[in-house]
Scaffold this motif. Structure first.
Motif, PDB file in Angstrom:
ATOM      1  N   GLU A  66       0.844  -1.208   0.000  1.00 30.61           N
ATOM      2  CA  GLU A  66       0.000   0.000   0.000  1.00 30.61           C
ATOM      3  C   GLU A  66       0.877   1.256   0.000  1.00 30.61           C
ATOM      4  OE1 GLU A  66      -3.427   1.169   0.169  1.00 30.61           O
ATOM      5  OE2 GLU A  66      -2.363   3.083   0.331  1.00 30.61           O
TER       6      GLU A  66
ATOM      7  N   ARG B 178     -15.903   7.683   3.136  1.00 35.86           N
ATOM      8  CA  ARG B 178     -16.653   7.296   1.941  1.00 35.86           C
ATOM      9  C   ARG B 178     -18.023   6.770   2.306  1.00 35.86           C
ATOM     10  NH1 ARG B 178     -11.586   4.947  -1.197  1.00 35.86           N
ATOM     11  NH2 ARG B 178     -10.875   6.855  -2.215  1.00 35.86           N
TER      12      ARG B 178
ATOM     13  N   ASP C  39     -12.343  -0.107  -7.320  1.00 35.02           N
ATOM     14  CA  ASP C  39     -12.211   1.182  -8.012  1.00 35.02           C
ATOM     15  C   ASP C  39     -11.085   1.198  -9.055  1.00 35.02           C
ATOM     16  OD1 ASP C  39     -14.261   2.106  -6.422  1.00 35.02           O
ATOM     17  OD2 ASP C  39     -13.225   3.912  -5.771  1.00 35.02           O
TER      18      ASP C  39
ATOM     19  N   GLN D 273     -17.800   2.786   5.370  1.00 36.60           N
ATOM     20  CA  GLN D 273     -16.637   2.141   4.745  1.00 36.60           C
ATOM     21  C   GLN D 273     -15.395   2.250   5.631  1.00 36.60           C
ATOM     22  OE1 GLN D 273     -16.039   2.802   0.575  1.00 36.60           O
ATOM     23  NE2 GLN D 273     -13.824   2.918   0.798  1.00 36.60           N
TER      24      GLN D 273
END
Ligand code: APR
Ligand code: PHB
Length: 399
Positions: free
Chosen positions: A35, A47, A290, A105
């Motif tokens: 990450e 989100r 996404d 989220q």
């Protein structure tokens, strides 16, 4: 330089990457998550927060269902507001008993991160210069820099779960990928505030002369609200007072009167976009979430689509490693895209129905009004809205 090997390298520790990691770990498949950002940065992103039952079931399957069971709020309906009047849509009644759950989220991400820590699974945070190599061969590689040291990860598969701006989709040769996109001529200004939600039993979607507004929640004491705004607006243009005045003007009078206001704890403006990249597999590289698609948030489908991609992809990897069958990985892209395009259609439709468009004076405006009137009076159209809102089954259309 340090070199190591694993079965799957997952790029990105958002909900897609973390959920995939949890499901692979449960199946005994070795993986590493790489990450770019720090854990705090990942958790700081606010989100959406509506989970389909398919997503809740998957969180349970991944062993992280306690948070949503204890902290989620089950919803049986939504409320549409237009012409300053509220119209409930009884989604549970219309779908033979299905529900959605309000659970942020950020909370899903935190539950997955905590579980990784408990299971002793490491995530490489703050990895710099992540790059993908040889995914058209049987021996792909991911390289990155961490604290000034170069790392090479040899693997069998790469999962690109690195979001819309990630490196995975960008690493695919342009002639191997087709992108479909629609950008909407407005954004959403979102505010998070520690005030009791104006509606705890249903999300409120308002179409008004002044533009769209949405009332959602994170808990019984925390609200998440949005108003449609011009893309040229800046967060600094919106004082808390201006926001509260504006959202109340877009709701029905009773709700506006009842709304409790308070200091914002987060405020941000997000553009609205529909986007799909096809296919989602390139040799030994797979895209999920996404990284492959974006929906405007109106239908609350972004996180749910990420979860269904991950369900299909984890099953495909498990089939490959455990049953020595490539059928799942061969079908992944087609399988995932069928569900994605249905959710794209729904999100585009609800966005088109609920917002003020700069060019929709006159005829376009009348069509919106006629459709809203039809929707709340037609069992057929209400049912269509409801069945999409609660989420189509994972195997929808495959019989
Ligand atoms: N290298 C490593 N990690 C990266 C890179 C990179 N080059 N680029 C991006 N990332 C990380 C991001 O920092 C982020 O943490 O990948 C992660 C992607 O996470 P998300 O953007 O949250 O995407 P995804 O996990 O697919 O979740 C989809 O997020 O945007 C919402 O509506 C969407 O709810 C849906 C969910
Ligand atoms: C949210 O809770 O942030 C939310 C809920 C429903 C939507 C979009 C966002 O459609």
């Amino acid at each position: 330089m340090s070199t190591s090997s694993t079965q799957v390298v997952i790029i990105g520790a958002g909900p897609s990457g973390l959920l995939l990691g949890a499901l692979l770990h449960k199946a005994g498949i070795d993986h590493v998550i790489v990450e770019r950002q720090s854990p705090d940065y990942v958790l700081g992103r606010i989100r959406a927060g509506i989970l389909e039952q398919v997503t809740v079931d998957l969180l349970h399957e991944a062993g992280v269902g306690t948070g949503v069971t204890q902290g989620g709020t089950v919803h049986h309906s939504i409320e549409l507001v237009f012409k300053n009047t509220r119209h409930p849509i009884e989604v549970t009644q219309l779908t033979g008993g299905k529900v959605v759950t309000a659970y942020g989220q950020t909370e899903v991400t935190k539950d997955l991160m905590d579980q990784r820590t408990r299971s002793g699974l490491s995530t490489v945070y703050e990895a710099r210069d992540v790059s993908l190599h040889d995914f058209d061969s049987l021996l792909p590689q991911v390289r990155y820099l961490k604290d000034g040291v170069s790392h090479v990860l040899n693997c069998e598969f790469i999962a690109g779960c690195d979001g819309f701006h990630g490196v995975a989709r960008a690493s695919v040769p342009k002639n191997a990928i087709t992108e479909f996109e629609k950008v909407y001529p407005f954004g959403w200004l979102g505010v998070l505030a520690d005030v009791p939600p104006v509606s705890t039993h249903a999300i409120v979607y308002a179409n008004s002369d002044r533009g769209f507004a949405l009332c959602s929640m994170r808990s019984m004491t925390r609200s998440r609200y949005y108003v449609q705004c011009p893309l040229s607006d800046k967060v600094e243009d919106w004082s808390d007072q201006r926001f509260w005045d504006e959202i109340r003007r877009r709701l029905d009078p009773e709700m506006a009167e009842r709304m409790v206001i308070g200091a914002s704890i987060e405020k941000s403006i997000a553009p609205l976009r529909s986007f799909v990249a096809e296919p989602m597999r390139f040799g030994r590289l797979f895209l999920a979430g996404d990284a492959a698609h974006i929906v405007p948030p109106t239908g609350a489908k972004g996180l749910n689509l990420a979860a269904s991609d991950v369900k299909y992809l984890s099953s495909a990897f498990i089939e490959f490693f455990k049953d020595k069958s490539a059928a799942g990985i061969d079908h992944y892209s087609q399988h995932a895209l069928a569900r994605i395009w249905r959710a794209e259609r729904f999100s585009w439709w609800l966005t088109s129905l609920m917002h003020r468009f700069p060019d929709s004076e006159g005829f376009g405006q009348k069509m919106q009004e006629a459709e809203l009137d039809y929707l709340v009076n037609s069992h057929a159209l209400s049912t269509s809205l409801a069945e999409n809102y609660v989420g189509l089954p994972l195997d929808f259309g495959q019989h």
